[in-house]
Design a protein around this motif. Structure first.
Motif, PDB file in Angstrom:
ATOM      1  N   GLU A  30     -77.185 -19.023 -37.685  1.00 52.20           N
ATOM      2  CA  GLU A  30     -76.066 -20.197 -37.882  1.00 52.20           C
ATOM      3  C   GLU A  30     -74.869 -20.620 -38.478  1.00 52.20           C
ATOM      4  N   SER A  31     -75.356 -19.302 -39.384  1.00 55.48           N
ATOM      5  CA  SER A  31     -73.840 -18.692 -40.791  1.00 55.48           C
ATOM      6  C   SER A  31     -73.372 -18.491 -39.984  1.00 55.48           C
ATOM      7  N   THR A  32     -71.884 -18.886 -40.667  1.00 53.28           N
ATOM      8  CA  THR A  32     -70.808 -18.659 -40.864  1.00 53.28           C
ATOM      9  C   THR A  32     -70.433 -17.429 -40.903  1.00 53.28           C
ATOM     10  N   ILE A  33     -71.360 -17.111 -42.910  1.00 49.60           N
ATOM     11  CA  ILE A  33     -70.991 -15.764 -42.782  1.00 49.60           C
ATOM     12  C   ILE A  33     -71.568 -14.445 -42.027  1.00 49.60           C
ATOM     13  N   TYR A  34     -72.964 -14.826 -41.317  1.00 50.16           N
ATOM     14  CA  TYR A  34     -72.999 -14.010 -40.208  1.00 50.16           C
ATOM     15  C   TYR A  34     -71.786 -14.034 -38.909  1.00 50.16           C
ATOM     16  N   LYS A  35     -71.929 -14.984 -38.638  1.00 51.26           N
ATOM     17  CA  LYS A  35     -70.451 -15.047 -37.297  1.00 51.26           C
ATOM     18  C   LYS A  35     -69.279 -14.060 -37.670  1.00 51.26           C
ATOM     19  N   ASN A  36     -69.227 -13.874 -38.879  1.00 47.33           N
ATOM     20  CA  ASN A  36     -67.238 -13.634 -39.094  1.00 47.33           C
ATOM     21  C   ASN A  36     -68.021 -12.259 -39.498  1.00 47.33           C
ATOM     22  N   TYR A  37     -69.194 -11.924 -40.032  1.00 50.57           N
ATOM     23  CA  TYR A  37     -69.244 -10.170 -39.770  1.00 50.57           C
ATOM     24  C   TYR A  37     -69.680  -9.967 -38.832  1.00 50.57           C
ATOM     25  N   MET A  38     -70.600 -10.536 -37.597  1.00 46.87           N
ATOM     26  CA  MET A  38     -70.554  -9.966 -36.618  1.00 46.87           C
ATOM     27  C   MET A  38     -69.372  -9.643 -36.295  1.00 46.87           C
ATOM     28  N   ASN A  39     -68.353 -10.671 -35.942  1.00 46.69           N
ATOM     29  CA  ASN A  39     -67.136 -10.792 -35.111  1.00 46.69           C
ATOM     30  C   ASN A  39     -66.291  -9.377 -36.216  1.00 46.69           C
ATOM     31  N   SER A  40     -66.572  -8.498 -37.154  1.00 48.13           N
ATOM     32  CA  SER A  40     -65.702  -7.990 -37.859  1.00 48.13           C
ATOM     33  C   SER A  40     -65.417  -6.216 -37.510  1.00 48.13           C
ATOM     34  N   ASN A  41     -64.534  -5.873 -37.680  1.00 46.69           N
ATOM     35  CA  ASN A  41     -64.632  -4.278 -37.514  1.00 46.69           C
ATOM     36  C   ASN A  41     -64.682  -3.388 -38.067  1.00 46.69           C
ATOM     37  N   ASP A  42     -65.088  -4.052 -39.616  1.00 42.82           N
ATOM     38  CA  ASP A  42     -64.844  -3.237 -40.774  1.00 42.82           C
ATOM     39  C   ASP A  42     -67.490  -2.967 -40.415  1.00 42.82           C
ATOM     40  N   ASN A  43     -66.627  -1.546 -40.758  1.00 45.61           N
ATOM     41  CA  ASN A  43     -67.962  -1.353 -40.557  1.00 45.61           C
ATOM     42  C   ASN A  43     -68.216  -0.421 -42.039  1.00 45.61           C
ATOM     43  N   SER A  44     -68.217  -0.607 -43.080  1.00 43.13           N
ATOM     44  CA  SER A  44     -68.281   0.484 -44.480  1.00 43.13           C
ATOM     45  C   SER A  44     -69.678  -0.289 -45.541  1.00 43.13           C
ATOM     46  N   TYR A  45     -69.671   0.743 -45.570  1.00 41.20           N
ATOM     47  CA  TYR A  45     -70.802   0.373 -46.795  1.00 41.20           C
ATOM     48  C   TYR A  45     -70.679  -0.991 -47.073  1.00 41.20           C
ATOM     49  N   GLU A  46     -69.982  -0.796 -47.952  1.00 35.93           N
ATOM     50  CA  GLU A  46     -69.532  -2.199 -48.961  1.00 35.93           C
ATOM     51  C   GLU A  46     -69.285  -3.258 -48.141  1.00 35.93           C
ATOM     52  N   SER A  47     -68.427  -3.418 -46.496  1.00 36.84           N
ATOM     53  CA  SER A  47     -68.836  -4.751 -45.633  1.00 36.84           C
ATOM     54  C   SER A  47     -70.180  -4.934 -45.721  1.00 36.84           C
ATOM     55  N   ASP A  48     -71.195  -4.314 -45.946  1.00 37.35           N
ATOM     56  CA  ASP A  48     -73.432  -4.267 -45.279  1.00 37.35           C
ATOM     57  C   ASP A  48     -73.255  -4.941 -45.900  1.00 37.35           C
ATOM     58  N   LYS A  49     -72.976  -4.207 -47.203  1.00 38.97           N
ATOM     59  CA  LYS A  49     -73.858  -4.661 -48.700  1.00 38.97           C
ATOM     60  C   LYS A  49     -72.835  -6.929 -49.133  1.00 38.97           C
ATOM     61  N   GLN A  50     -72.218  -6.472 -48.970  1.00 36.03           N
ATOM     62  CA  GLN A  50     -71.515  -8.099 -48.886  1.00 36.03           C
ATOM     63  C   GLN A  50     -71.893  -9.291 -48.238  1.00 36.03           C
ATOM     64  N   VAL A  51     -72.362  -8.730 -46.712  1.00 33.63           N
ATOM     65  CA  VAL A  51     -73.107  -9.727 -46.575  1.00 33.63           C
ATOM     66  C   VAL A  51     -73.742  -9.818 -46.335  1.00 33.63           C
TER      67      VAL A  51
END
Length: 315
Positions: free
Chosen positions: A126-147
């Motif tokens: 339900e979180s915006t954090i998760y939804k923004n992550y799932m809609n992002s095209n950034d698949n980098s390690y840094e992006s995965d770590k940050q979420v």
């Protein structure tokens, strides 16, 4: 993971428990201290295992969804598997040393309390954090770590139900939660795509000296209790030990014990540490009260040559 300040807090808790229970058994308090310190690491491991369980639940939910005849477009993301492919989560899942430690300690809490995993997982969805992550095209390690860091800080750690669960499980965890949570965030921030196998298994204490310090501080403060009380007498107007808060009295005795019986610890370090602990664990005016007494005692000890400090920290 644990600093000397955290160790001092653990000792304070042991002495406070002794006063409340009126049990003057030193071996029992030493055992309590050892278990309390060890349980801090168990809390750390439980947080990591929760991430592993969340990953497993996400994988299970995707598997169930794939077997349905209809897919609702409203909940579809560009890559429905993105969370299960999160590189930081996979590092936790693939850590053999972490798995072995969880098994050795029999930390199967989430298996036995699956409702908490479901609760946190739903909050993540339900979180915006998760939804923004799932809609992002950034698949980098840094992006995965940050979420994962953001979800932990904003969704998982602040959850009242999880807090209540930890509080009910072990009382000392209430003071450990901020310490462990801060450590986890720092650990995740420093994580890299290529890690050593034991990266997620840091040392609880820096070295054996820290445990020795904990035991000596506990035993010396308890064994020298009467002498330490006499040191306080007369250092405050109308002094009455019954009117001093239990925590303040404990912190004063511990601080005086360090000043007189731990020559390698500079007096300024001792005073600063106990003032900070007083600010967090006692009354608003406690740090001022404690500082006044310790300041008088330090000057008196120096004048009488009782403050014999030595070691590298004093150079």
């Amino acid at each position: 993971m644990l600093t000397r300040r955290h160790i001092r807090v653990k000792v304070m808790q042991c002495i406070y428990a002794l006063i409340q229970s009126k049990d003057d058994s030193l071996p029992k308090q030493e055992k309590f201290l050892k278990v309390s310190i060890a349980n801090t690491y168990s809390l750390y491991l439980l947080w990591l295992s929760l991430f592993m369980e969340l990953h497993q639940r996400a994988a299970n939910q995707i598997d169930l969804a794939s077997k349905k005849y209809l897919n609702t477009k409203e909940t579809a993301f560009p890559d429905e598997l993105k969370f299960t492919k999160n590189k930081l989560l996979l590092q936790l899942i693939q850590s053999q040393t972490l798995k072995e430690e969880l098994t050795n300690r029999k930390l199967d809490n989430w298996y036995l309390n699956e409702e908490y995993v479901k609760l946190i997982y739903n909050a993540i969805l339900e979180s915006t954090i998760y939804k923004n992550y799932m809609n992002s095209n950034d698949n980098s390690y840094e992006s995965d770590k940050q979420v994962i860091i953001e979800l932990f800080k904003e969704v998982i750690a602040p959850n009242d139900k999880i807090y209540e669960y930890f509080e009910d499980d072990k009382l000392t965890w209430i003071d450990d939660i901020p310490i462990v949570n801060t450590f986890i965030v720092r650990l995740f921030k420093k994580a890299k795509a290529q890690q050593k196998p034991d990266y997620f298994m840091p040392k609880l204490l820096k070295d054996k000296e820290d445990m020795d310090f904990a035991n000596q501080l506990l035993s010396k403060t308890l064994l020298k209790n009467d002498a330490l009380e006499k040191e306080i007498e007369g250092k405050t107007p109308n002094w009455d030990k019954d009117r001093i808060a239990d925590v303040d009295a404990i912190l004063l005795k511990m601080a005086i014990c360090e000043l007189l019986h731990f020559p390698s610890i500079p007096e300024r370090v001792t005073i600063n540490e106990y003032l900070e602990i007083a600010k967090e664990y006692s009354t608003p005016k406690s740090s001022i009260f404690i500082n006044g007494i310790l300041d008088k005692l330090t000057k008196e000890y120096k004048a009488k040559g009782k403050l014999n400090k030595m070691g590298r920290g004093l150079l």
